[in-house]
Scaffold this motif. Structure first.
Motif, PDB file in Angstrom:
ATOM      1  N   VAL A 292       1.147  -0.905  -0.304  1.00 20.66           N
ATOM      2  CA  VAL A 292      -0.556   0.097   0.068  1.00 20.66           C
ATOM      3  C   VAL A 292       1.203   1.398   0.074  1.00 20.66           C
ATOM      4  N   THR A 293       0.999   1.714  -0.663  1.00 23.49           N
ATOM      5  CA  THR A 293       1.746   3.271  -1.550  1.00 23.49           C
ATOM      6  C   THR A 293       0.972   4.634  -1.493  1.00 23.49           C
ATOM      7  N   ASP A 294       1.731   5.101  -0.743  1.00 22.52           N
ATOM      8  CA  ASP A 294       0.915   6.821  -0.697  1.00 22.52           C
ATOM      9  C   ASP A 294       1.395   7.913  -1.119  1.00 22.52           C
ATOM     10  N   ASP A 295       1.454   9.016  -1.475  1.00 25.86           N
ATOM     11  CA  ASP A 295       2.384  10.118  -2.291  1.00 25.86           C
ATOM     12  C   ASP A 295       2.319  11.474  -0.959  1.00 25.86           C
ATOM     13  N   GLY A 296       1.568  11.126   0.346  1.00 21.31           N
ATOM     14  CA  GLY A 296       1.419  11.897   0.909  1.00 21.31           C
ATOM     15  C   GLY A 296       2.977  12.610   2.046  1.00 21.31           C
ATOM     16  N   ILE A 297       2.015  12.809   2.730  1.00 24.21           N
ATOM     17  CA  ILE A 297       3.540  13.778   4.311  1.00 24.21           C
ATOM     18  C   ILE A 297       4.433  12.789   4.645  1.00 24.21           C
ATOM     19  N   GLY A 298       4.194  11.732   4.507  1.00 24.01           N
ATOM     20  CA  GLY A 298       5.605  10.116   5.315  1.00 24.01           C
ATOM     21  C   GLY A 298       4.943  10.499   6.770  1.00 24.01           C
ATOM     22  N   ILE A 299       5.864   9.968   7.575  1.00 19.01           N
ATOM     23  CA  ILE A 299       6.082   9.416   9.089  1.00 19.01           C
ATOM     24  C   ILE A 299       7.438   9.992   9.722  1.00 19.01           C
ATOM     25  N   PRO A 300       7.304  10.818   9.957  1.00 17.93           N
ATOM     26  CA  PRO A 300       8.570  12.311  10.358  1.00 17.93           C
ATOM     27  C   PRO A 300       9.656  10.517  11.226  1.00 17.93           C
ATOM     28  N   GLU A 301      10.678  10.939  11.187  1.00 19.38           N
ATOM     29  CA  GLU A 301      11.680  10.024  11.674  1.00 19.38           C
ATOM     30  C   GLU A 301      12.060   9.085  12.716  1.00 19.38           C
ATOM     31  N   LYS A 302      11.506  10.051  13.675  1.00 14.03           N
ATOM     32  CA  LYS A 302      11.654   9.935  15.123  1.00 14.03           C
ATOM     33  C   LYS A 302      10.184   9.057  15.429  1.00 14.03           C
ATOM     34  N   LEU A 303       9.219   9.375  15.048  1.00 16.78           N
ATOM     35  CA  LEU A 303       7.968   8.476  15.120  1.00 16.78           C
ATOM     36  C   LEU A 303       7.952   6.567  14.232  1.00 16.78           C
ATOM     37  N   GLN A 304       8.907   6.496  14.071  1.00 17.46           N
ATOM     38  CA  GLN A 304       9.177   4.688  13.189  1.00 17.46           C
ATOM     39  C   GLN A 304       9.428   3.999  13.903  1.00 17.46           C
ATOM     40  N   PRO A 305      10.247   4.315  14.603  1.00 12.19           N
ATOM     41  CA  PRO A 305      10.650   2.966  15.433  1.00 12.19           C
ATOM     42  C   PRO A 305       9.152   2.826  16.176  1.00 12.19           C
ATOM     43  N   VAL A 306       8.070   3.514  16.837  1.00 12.75           N
ATOM     44  CA  VAL A 306       6.932   3.408  17.431  1.00 12.75           C
ATOM     45  C   VAL A 306       6.008   2.937  16.941  1.00 12.75           C
ATOM     46  N   LEU A 307       6.162   2.619  15.845  1.00 12.80           N
ATOM     47  CA  LEU A 307       4.575   2.949  14.812  1.00 12.80           C
ATOM     48  C   LEU A 307       3.748   1.633  15.076  1.00 12.80           C
ATOM     49  N   PHE A 308       4.360   0.722  15.295  1.00  9.99           N
ATOM     50  CA  PHE A 308       3.663  -0.896  15.703  1.00  9.99           C
ATOM     51  C   PHE A 308       3.138  -0.828  16.858  1.00  9.99           C
ATOM     52  N   GLU A 309       3.492  -0.098  18.429  1.00  9.03           N
ATOM     53  CA  GLU A 309       3.266   0.310  19.992  1.00  9.03           C
ATOM     54  C   GLU A 309       1.858   0.007  20.117  1.00  9.03           C
ATOM     55  N   ARG A 320      -7.216  16.505   8.217  1.00 12.28           N
ATOM     56  CA  ARG A 320      -8.306  17.345   7.850  1.00 12.28           C
ATOM     57  C   ARG A 320      -8.881  17.033   9.903  1.00 12.28           C
ATOM     58  N   GLY A 321      -7.985  16.899  10.223  1.00 14.32           N
ATOM     59  CA  GLY A 321      -8.099  16.943  11.818  1.00 14.32           C
ATOM     60  C   GLY A 321      -8.704  15.441  12.995  1.00 14.32           C
ATOM     61  N   GLU A 322      -8.691  13.926  11.479  1.00  8.82           N
ATOM     62  CA  GLU A 322      -9.443  12.799  12.115  1.00  8.82           C
ATOM     63  C   GLU A 322      -8.555  12.733  13.282  1.00  8.82           C
ATOM     64  N   LYS A 323      -9.459  11.751  13.861  1.00  9.81           N
ATOM     65  CA  LYS A 323      -9.133  11.702  15.380  1.00  9.81           C
ATOM     66  C   LYS A 323      -8.887   9.839  15.542  1.00  9.81           C
ATOM     67  N   THR A 324      -7.189   9.112  16.346  1.00 13.84           N
ATOM     68  CA  THR A 324      -6.724   8.250  16.203  1.00 13.84           C
ATOM     69  C   THR A 324      -6.617   8.047  17.671  1.00 13.84           C
ATOM     70  N   THR A 325      -6.456   6.456  18.101  1.00 10.13           N
ATOM     71  CA  THR A 325      -6.966   6.020  19.028  1.00 10.13           C
ATOM     72  C   THR A 325      -5.173   5.682  19.671  1.00 10.13           C
ATOM     73  N   GLY A 326      -4.369   4.852  18.261  1.00 10.44           N
ATOM     74  CA  GLY A 326      -3.014   4.412  18.573  1.00 10.44           C
ATOM     75  C   GLY A 326      -3.133   3.104  18.858  1.00 10.44           C
ATOM     76  N   LEU A 327      -4.121   2.558  18.112  1.00 13.13           N
ATOM     77  CA  LEU A 327      -4.412   1.235  18.273  1.00 13.13           C
ATOM     78  C   LEU A 327      -4.250   0.588  16.952  1.00 13.13           C
ATOM     79  N   GLY A 328      -4.383   1.018  15.681  1.00 11.60           N
ATOM     80  CA  GLY A 328      -4.618   0.517  14.566  1.00 11.60           C
ATOM     81  C   GLY A 328      -3.932  -0.240  13.625  1.00 11.60           C
ATOM     82  N   MET A 329      -2.107   0.246  14.195  1.00 11.59           N
ATOM     83  CA  MET A 329      -1.292  -0.280  13.286  1.00 11.59           C
ATOM     84  C   MET A 329      -0.567  -1.393  14.559  1.00 11.59           C
ATOM     85  N   SER A 330      -1.123  -1.443  16.022  1.00 12.24           N
ATOM     86  CA  SER A 330      -0.750  -2.901  16.735  1.00 12.24           C
ATOM     87  C   SER A 330      -2.378  -3.540  16.050  1.00 12.24           C
TER      88      SER A 330
END
Length: 361
Positions: A292-309, A320-330
């Motif tokens: 799954v590939t996008d040409d969006g804003i990307g993920i800041p390097e400092k956040l990448q190591p903890v993305l799946f936590e 657009r202000g969409e809320k996130t729980t932080g559980l999706g990637m886990s």
């Protein structure tokens, strides 16, 4: 008084389920009940061993090696799952779906046997396939609507903030209260939309997988067609590519499509209007690769190591202000691992993100 052999004969003959005993040692069918003739016309009980190659040829080419490999594993005692196979006895005949259940045993004379049953599950399979199809469409439509509806609410919330700034000098308590109600209503509505969409996905990791052999490429193509028809709603472009056109994998179709929907949803959140989101399927030697590939804003390097936590610090609101729980990637990672697969990603700020999922064939 009936003896046991006669009782068993009455039980076996006339059964809607085909029952068989096959000798791996001699390559011969030792027993099959009369259901064989009803399930596989014009096959006959007397010629069942001569019919084996014909039966194999009735499987689509991509299923033949799969069936032989699974039967070999069964003979070694290494496979315990049901086998779901397609059969088409004539080129234009409808597909027949068969469920084969077998176990390995050793006879008193040392012969290795496969004993089990074959059941025609075409009706049940088509029912499940249609249910999966509409479930996937429902989930995709909810994702699209959540992004489409969240936009106007976010815009109204920004307008309310603008009005609040411009009317502060008036010091009108009633006006201030009305503006605050507007802001709270918009914020709560956006959060309610996302919670409604996310609640079902949050339960997915706690549900036992129901695996079946499916054409993954066809199912993902169907999902992307729904997104493509809704490009005007989310202001993004979507594309799909599969090499080859058909890719068969054993997985829980509903759960895996939820994974893909969630990844696509994240891509929509962090891709600007007019951006491009692509879904691809490629066949590797021992795996199928889904990206799954996008040409969006990307993920800041400092956040990448903890993305799946769980409850990761990498969570952030969408563009657009969409809320996130932080559980999706886990949850995504958990579901991929339940399929014995792996997920990884690469991302650069302001250049986009690509997620790679590898599933064993």
């Amino acid at each position: 008084m009936l003896d046991q052999l006669e009782v068993f004969r009455h039980l076996l003959e006339g059964s809607p389920m085909l029952l068989f005993a096959y000798s791996v040692s001699t390559g011969q069918v030792l027993y099959v009940n009369d259901t064989y003739e009803r399930m596989f016309p014009p096959g006959k009980l007397a010629t069942v061993n001569d019919d084996l190659l014909w039966l194999l040829s009735c499987l689509p080419p991509e299923d033949q090696q799969y069936a032989l490999s699974c039967l070999s594993d069964l003979a070694k005692g290494e496979l315990h799952d049901d086998l779901l196979l397609r059969m088409q006895r004539q080129p234009n005949a409808p597909i027949q779906w068969l469920c084969l259940r077998a176990r390995r045993s050793v006879a008193s004379d040392g012969q290795v046997l496969l004993c089990g049953s074959v059941q025609d599950v075409t009706v049940d399979h088509e029912y499940t396939r249609n249910a999966d199809k509409f479930m996937a469409k429902k989930n995709t439509t909810l994702e699209i609507l959540s992004h489409d509806l969240a936009g106007p609410f976010n815009m109204l919330q920004q307008l309310a903030s603008f009005f609040q700034e411009r009317t502060q000098s008036l010091q009108d308590p009633q006006l201030e209260k009305m503006v605050n109600v507007m802001q709270d209503t918009c914020r709560d509505s956006v959060n309610l939309i996302r919670e409604f969409v996310d609640s079902e996905f949050a339960e997915s990791a706690n549900v036992q997988l129901k695996r079946a052999r499916v054409d993954l490429a066809a199912n993902l193509r169907q999902v992307m067609e729904t997104y493509q028809r809704s490009e005007h709603l989310v202001a993004k472009r979507f594309s799909f590519r599969s090499t080859p056109e058909e890719v068969y994998v054993e997985l829980d179709n509903n759960k895996f499509l939820q994974v893909i929907n969630n990844l696509l949803s994240n891509a929509i959140k962090f891709t600007q209007e007019g951006g491009h989101i692509a879904l691809t399927v490629e066949l590797e030697q021992h795996h199928v690769l889904v990206t799954v590939t996008d040409d969006g804003i990307g993920i800041p390097e400092k956040l990448q190591p903890v993305l799946f936590e769980k409850f990761t610090k990498a969570r952030r609101p969408g563009l657009r202000g969409e809320k996130t729980t932080g559980l999706g990637m886990s949850i995504i990672q958990s579901l991929v691992r339940l399929h014995n697969g792996t997920i990884s990603f690469e991302s650069k700020e302001n250049q986009g993100t690509t997620f790679h999922i590898r599933l064993p064939l």
